[in-house]
Scaffold this motif. Structure first.
Motif, PDB file in Angstrom:
ATOM      1  N   GLY A  77       8.507  -1.755 -25.169  1.00 33.28           N
ATOM      2  CA  GLY A  77       9.441  -0.799 -25.839  1.00 33.28           C
ATOM      3  C   GLY A  77      10.621  -1.565 -26.281  1.00 33.28           C
ATOM      4  O   GLY A  77      11.748  -0.972 -26.825  1.00 33.28           O
ATOM      5  N   ALA A  78      10.741  -2.812 -25.845  1.00 33.58           N
ATOM      6  CA  ALA A  78      12.024  -3.503 -26.188  1.00 33.58           C
ATOM      7  C   ALA A  78      11.867  -4.785 -26.969  1.00 33.58           C
ATOM      8  O   ALA A  78      10.858  -5.542 -26.612  1.00 33.58           O
ATOM      9  CB  ALA A  78      13.065  -3.646 -24.897  1.00 33.58           C
ATOM     10  N   GLN A  79      12.565  -5.204 -27.881  1.00 32.33           N
ATOM     11  CA  GLN A  79      12.426  -6.290 -28.467  1.00 32.33           C
ATOM     12  C   GLN A  79      12.952  -7.625 -27.543  1.00 32.33           C
ATOM     13  O   GLN A  79      13.960  -7.704 -27.190  1.00 32.33           O
ATOM     14  CB  GLN A  79      13.272  -6.394 -29.694  1.00 32.33           C
ATOM     15  N   LYS A  80      12.164  -8.666 -27.575  1.00 31.99           N
ATOM     16  CA  LYS A  80      12.408  -9.788 -26.721  1.00 31.99           C
ATOM     17  C   LYS A  80      12.120 -11.028 -27.540  1.00 31.99           C
ATOM     18  O   LYS A  80      11.138 -11.031 -28.156  1.00 31.99           O
ATOM     19  CB  LYS A  80      11.823  -9.572 -25.308  1.00 31.99           C
ATOM     20  N   LEU A  81      12.775 -12.030 -26.800  1.00 33.81           N
ATOM     21  CA  LEU A  81      12.163 -13.366 -27.325  1.00 33.81           C
ATOM     22  C   LEU A  81      11.380 -14.000 -26.183  1.00 33.81           C
ATOM     23  O   LEU A  81      11.880 -14.077 -25.051  1.00 33.81           O
ATOM     24  CB  LEU A  81      13.640 -14.387 -27.696  1.00 33.81           C
ATOM     25  N   VAL A  82      10.297 -14.090 -26.497  1.00 29.88           N
ATOM     26  CA  VAL A  82       9.181 -14.995 -25.504  1.00 29.88           C
ATOM     27  C   VAL A  82       9.097 -16.388 -25.949  1.00 29.88           C
ATOM     28  O   VAL A  82       8.625 -16.742 -26.717  1.00 29.88           O
ATOM     29  CB  VAL A  82       7.943 -14.069 -25.540  1.00 29.88           C
ATOM     30  N   PHE A  83       9.109 -17.080 -24.736  1.00 23.68           N
ATOM     31  CA  PHE A  83       9.099 -18.533 -25.115  1.00 23.68           C
ATOM     32  C   PHE A  83       7.874 -19.277 -24.685  1.00 23.68           C
ATOM     33  O   PHE A  83       7.188 -18.703 -23.813  1.00 23.68           O
ATOM     34  CB  PHE A  83      10.223 -19.407 -24.160  1.00 23.68           C
ATOM     35  N   GLY A  84       7.521 -20.504 -25.222  1.00 19.70           N
ATOM     36  CA  GLY A  84       6.170 -20.990 -24.629  1.00 19.70           C
ATOM     37  C   GLY A  84       6.670 -21.632 -23.453  1.00 19.70           C
ATOM     38  O   GLY A  84       7.937 -21.787 -23.031  1.00 19.70           O
ATOM     39  N   VAL A 111      18.090 -22.958 -14.007  1.00 20.68           N
ATOM     40  CA  VAL A 111      19.027 -22.894 -14.749  1.00 20.68           C
ATOM     41  C   VAL A 111      19.306 -21.520 -15.311  1.00 20.68           C
ATOM     42  O   VAL A 111      18.168 -20.968 -15.909  1.00 20.68           O
ATOM     43  CB  VAL A 111      18.938 -23.615 -15.878  1.00 20.68           C
ATOM     44  N   TYR A 112      20.416 -20.680 -15.451  1.00 18.32           N
ATOM     45  CA  TYR A 112      20.594 -19.575 -15.887  1.00 18.32           C
ATOM     46  C   TYR A 112      21.226 -19.501 -17.168  1.00 18.32           C
ATOM     47  O   TYR A 112      22.461 -20.266 -16.986  1.00 18.32           O
ATOM     48  CB  TYR A 112      21.430 -18.704 -14.876  1.00 18.32           C
ATOM     49  N   LEU A 113      20.587 -19.167 -18.298  1.00 20.66           N
ATOM     50  CA  LEU A 113      21.126 -19.375 -19.586  1.00 20.66           C
ATOM     51  C   LEU A 113      21.765 -18.002 -20.141  1.00 20.66           C
ATOM     52  O   LEU A 113      21.007 -17.020 -20.013  1.00 20.66           O
ATOM     53  CB  LEU A 113      20.142 -19.776 -20.471  1.00 20.66           C
ATOM     54  N   CYS A 114      22.832 -18.129 -20.855  1.00 17.03           N
ATOM     55  CA  CYS A 114      23.359 -16.853 -21.310  1.00 17.03           C
ATOM     56  C   CYS A 114      23.179 -17.168 -22.950  1.00 17.03           C
ATOM     57  O   CYS A 114      23.188 -18.201 -23.312  1.00 17.03           O
ATOM     58  CB  CYS A 114      24.847 -16.564 -21.125  1.00 17.03           C
ATOM     59  N   ALA A 115      22.928 -16.153 -23.610  1.00 17.64           N
ATOM     60  CA  ALA A 115      22.758 -16.146 -24.909  1.00 17.64           C
ATOM     61  C   ALA A 115      23.509 -15.194 -25.517  1.00 17.64           C
ATOM     62  O   ALA A 115      23.716 -13.894 -25.033  1.00 17.64           O
ATOM     63  CB  ALA A 115      21.320 -16.243 -25.327  1.00 17.64           C
ATOM     64  N   GLY A 127      10.722 -27.100 -15.876  1.00 13.26           N
ATOM     65  CA  GLY A 127       9.346 -27.087 -16.538  1.00 13.26           C
ATOM     66  C   GLY A 127       8.615 -25.942 -17.042  1.00 13.26           C
ATOM     67  O   GLY A 127       7.663 -25.968 -17.363  1.00 13.26           O
ATOM     68  N   GLN A 128       9.573 -24.976 -17.207  1.00 15.81           N
ATOM     69  CA  GLN A 128       9.109 -23.684 -17.853  1.00 15.81           C
ATOM     70  C   GLN A 128      10.033 -23.184 -18.884  1.00 15.81           C
ATOM     71  O   GLN A 128      11.372 -23.619 -19.061  1.00 15.81           O
ATOM     72  CB  GLN A 128       9.024 -22.424 -16.823  1.00 15.81           C
ATOM     73  N   GLY A 129       9.749 -22.319 -19.893  1.00 17.85           N
ATOM     74  CA  GLY A 129      10.448 -21.755 -20.905  1.00 17.85           C
ATOM     75  C   GLY A 129      11.251 -20.828 -20.295  1.00 17.85           C
ATOM     76  O   GLY A 129      11.131 -20.381 -19.349  1.00 17.85           O
ATOM     77  N   PRO A 130      12.585 -20.587 -20.990  1.00 14.04           N
ATOM     78  CA  PRO A 130      13.323 -19.313 -20.374  1.00 14.04           C
ATOM     79  C   PRO A 130      12.781 -18.116 -20.456  1.00 14.04           C
ATOM     80  O   PRO A 130      12.086 -17.713 -21.292  1.00 14.04           O
ATOM     81  CB  PRO A 130      14.493 -19.258 -21.425  1.00 14.04           C
ATOM     82  N   LYS A 131      13.229 -17.260 -19.337  1.00 13.34           N
ATOM     83  CA  LYS A 131      12.542 -15.721 -19.371  1.00 13.34           C
ATOM     84  C   LYS A 131      13.651 -15.135 -19.324  1.00 13.34           C
ATOM     85  O   LYS A 131      14.672 -15.083 -18.474  1.00 13.34           O
ATOM     86  CB  LYS A 131      11.711 -15.670 -18.003  1.00 13.34           C
ATOM     87  N   LEU A 132      13.523 -13.802 -20.064  1.00  8.83           N
ATOM     88  CA  LEU A 132      14.798 -12.899 -20.250  1.00  8.83           C
ATOM     89  C   LEU A 132      14.673 -12.003 -18.762  1.00  8.83           C
ATOM     90  O   LEU A 132      13.664 -11.514 -18.344  1.00  8.83           O
ATOM     91  CB  LEU A 132      14.450 -11.967 -21.363  1.00  8.83           C
ATOM     92  N   LEU A 133      16.202 -12.013 -18.476  1.00  6.34           N
ATOM     93  CA  LEU A 133      16.245 -11.343 -17.328  1.00  6.34           C
ATOM     94  C   LEU A 133      17.136  -9.847 -17.893  1.00  6.34           C
ATOM     95  O   LEU A 133      16.408  -8.771 -17.166  1.00  6.34           O
ATOM     96  CB  LEU A 133      17.213 -11.911 -16.334  1.00  6.34           C
TER      97      LEU A 133
END
Lengths: 115, 113
Positions: free
Chosen positions: B97-104, A89-93, A40-46
């Motif tokens: 300080g880091a470039q990131k993609l932030v999702f809605g 879900v763990y997404l790799c890009a 139910g959420q958008g991906p969050k960068l780890l």
């Protein structure tokens, strides 16, 4: 051109167990990313790597999560020990290089269920 | 901190109708993406918007970007059932300080026959 590959696709473990996920980026892509997507959420960068170096891991829970990309190609993400809230879900890009000019391409993801 | 907000979060509509999904973001950014995600699947890139006033169209979907208002829209024209999916916008930004993609949060779109 082959896309980003991930395995396994699904994993069910009990809390406090360990788990590892594998990612193979698109050939020639220098930058690799791991995202966590809770239902139910958008991906969050780890974490993100440039070749085999970590660019940013500020949102990685380092007490239990670790990741490596030893030869600058494949990467593994490990959780030890897992908690219920790690179910996601763990997404790799991957992208050709670092920076906003380079689009990220996502793999199919690994769905983790912690019971 | 860069925040990205979409609305609505849920949208149920009938085939043939038009609707718009909105994406607001909190700080300056040079690039905005729209993705589609089907249940159990990964993210499929739909549009990349690079500059103020950019408009892109693919089939029944059209995306636009207003960098001054920090707003992007995804417009659906004459919806068909095959467009049922979750749609995410994502903004490239510098965070800590880091470039990131932030999702809605995503907009779950259901189109009823």
């Amino acid at each position: 051109e082959a896309g980003v590959a991930q395995s396994p696709r699904y994993k069910i473990i009990e809390k406090r167990q360990s788990v590892a996920f594998w990612c193979n980026p698109i050939s020639g892509h220098a930058t690799l990313y791991w995202y966590q997507q809770i239902l139910g959420q958008g991906p969050k960068l780890l974490i993100q790597f440039q070749n085999n170096g970590v660019v940013d891991d500020s949102q990685l829970p380092k007490d239990r999560f670790s990741a490596e990309r030893l030869k600058g190609v494949d990467s593994t993400l490990k959780i030890q020990p897992a908690k219920l809230e790690d179910s996601a879900v763990y997404l790799c890009a991957s992208s050709l290089d670092l920076g906003i000019s380079y689009e990220q391409y996502f793999g199919p993801g690994t769905r983790l269920t912690v019971t | 901190e860069l925040k990205v907000e979409q609305n609505p979060l849920f949208l149920s509509m009938q085939e043939g109708k038009n609707y718009t999904i909105y994406c607001n973001y909190s700080t300056t950014s040079d690039r905005l993406y729209w993705y589609r995600q089907d249940p159990g699947k990964s993210l499929e890139s739909l549009f990349v918007l690079l500059s103020n006033g950019a408009v892109k169209q693919e089939g029944r979907l059209m995306a636009s970007l207003d960098t001054k208002a920090r707003l992007s829209t995804l417009h659906i024209t004459a919806a068909v059932h095959d467009l049922s999916a979750t749609y995410f916008c994502a903004v490239d930004g510098i965070i800590q300080g880091a470039q990131k993609l932030v999702f809605g949060q995503g907009t779950r779109l259901t189109i009823n026959p």
